[in-house]
Design a protein around this motif. Structure first.
Motif, PDB file in Angstrom:
ATOM      1  N   THR A 162      -0.274  -1.531   0.213  1.00 57.44           N
ATOM      2  CA  THR A 162       1.126  -1.744   0.584  1.00 57.44           C
ATOM      3  C   THR A 162       1.302  -1.725   2.105  1.00 57.44           C
ATOM      4  O   THR A 162       2.028  -2.553   2.672  1.00 57.44           O
ATOM      5  N   VAL A 175      -2.341  -7.606  -1.139  1.00 64.87           N
ATOM      6  CA  VAL A 175      -1.689  -7.997  -2.397  1.00 64.87           C
ATOM      7  C   VAL A 175      -2.657  -7.882  -3.568  1.00 64.87           C
ATOM      8  O   VAL A 175      -2.318  -7.379  -4.650  1.00 64.87           O
ATOM      9  N   ALA A 176      -3.891  -8.361  -3.374  1.00 68.71           N
ATOM     10  CA  ALA A 176      -4.892  -8.250  -4.439  1.00 68.71           C
ATOM     11  C   ALA A 176      -5.198  -6.794  -4.763  1.00 68.71           C
ATOM     12  O   ALA A 176      -5.370  -6.426  -5.935  1.00 68.71           O
ATOM     13  N   LEU A 179      -2.398  -5.339  -6.959  1.00 65.53           N
ATOM     14  CA  LEU A 179      -2.483  -5.829  -8.337  1.00 65.53           C
ATOM     15  C   LEU A 179      -3.625  -5.173  -9.101  1.00 65.53           C
ATOM     16  O   LEU A 179      -3.464  -4.756 -10.261  1.00 65.53           O
ATOM     17  N   ALA A 182      -2.805  -1.570  -9.917  1.00 64.21           N
ATOM     18  CA  ALA A 182      -1.832  -1.448 -11.004  1.00 64.21           C
ATOM     19  C   ALA A 182      -2.471  -1.708 -12.369  1.00 64.21           C
ATOM     20  O   ALA A 182      -2.058  -1.122 -13.378  1.00 64.21           O
ATOM     21  N   LEU A 183      -3.485  -2.574 -12.410  1.00 62.30           N
ATOM     22  CA  LEU A 183      -4.163  -2.874 -13.679  1.00 62.30           C
ATOM     23  C   LEU A 183      -5.279  -1.887 -13.995  1.00 62.30           C
ATOM     24  O   LEU A 183      -5.836  -1.937 -15.101  1.00 62.30           O
TER      25      LEU A 183
END
Length: 208
Positions: A162, A175-176, A179, A182-183
């Motif tokens: 972030t 950004v990657a 993501l 979060a996964l």
């Protein structure tokens, strides 16, 4: 008091200005051919320029009204930031998701394999007997450690990714990283479910 311009007789000591305040009118160029009709060509409207000696008399000069600043100076280009922050966040997110999922899946398979026979003998209704996990407590501990390490790495990757997005230090990698972080929990619990199901089926087959 009468206006000198309207008075038929100028007052004593008054002389007309040598140059009009807005420059001398510009007439037709000398030697211009007369019209074919023989009538005199109409004189064009007088064109006035800035007073002599004015800085705006120079070609290309721009007029700035009083009280207004000139054109703002162009902003300097921002220096390009290093993408190291985003890359580190992405590496941490991938390590959290892949490493924790593999370790958790292996530990879950070991737990299922070691307790397959006892699990199959447990009644469906009733309290779970946690004592059957005693032989595989090392595998249970390994699964818990992999979960907490993966959680710590995932949070680190989420926060650093972030910051990388906000600061523009490797925005795409940031950004990657967000993501993937979060996964990560979804991948971990999916691997644990697959591991323990496979271990229980294998352990129950060996016992039977």
């Amino acid at each position: 008091m009468t206006d000198p311009a309207q008075s038929p007789t100028p007052p004593p000591g008054w002389t007309p200005p040598a140059t009009p305040p807005f420059g001398a009118p510009v007439g037709p160029p000398a030697g211009a051919p007369a019209p074919a009709s023989g009538r005199p060509a109409p004189s064009p409207a007088p064109q006035y320029g800035p007073p002599p000696g004015s800085p705006y008399a120079q070609p290309g000069a721009r007029y700035t009204p009083p009280g207004y600043a000139g054109a703002p100076a162009p902003r300097p280009a921002e220096p390009r930031r290093s993408p190291v922050m985003g890359i580190v966040a992405l590496v941490a997110a991938v390590a959290a998701m892949v490493g924790a999922s593999i370790a958790g899946g292996i530990a879950a398979f070991s737990v299922g394999l070691g307790t397959g026979g006892q699990m199959s003998a447990q009644p469906l209704a009733g309290d779970f007997d946690w004592s059957i996990l005693s032989p595989v407590r090392d595998a249970v501990l390994a699964g818990e450690v992999s979960f907490w390490i993966g959680t710590a790495l995932g949070l680190w990757a989420l926060v650093q990714g972030t910051i990388a997005i906000v600061r523009g230090s490797g925005r795409g990698f940031g950004v990657a990283a967000v993501l993937v972080a979060a996964l990560g929990p979804i991948a971990f619990f999916t691997a644990v479910q697959i591991g323990i199901s496979t271990g229980l089926a294998t352990g129950a087959g060996f016992t039977g």
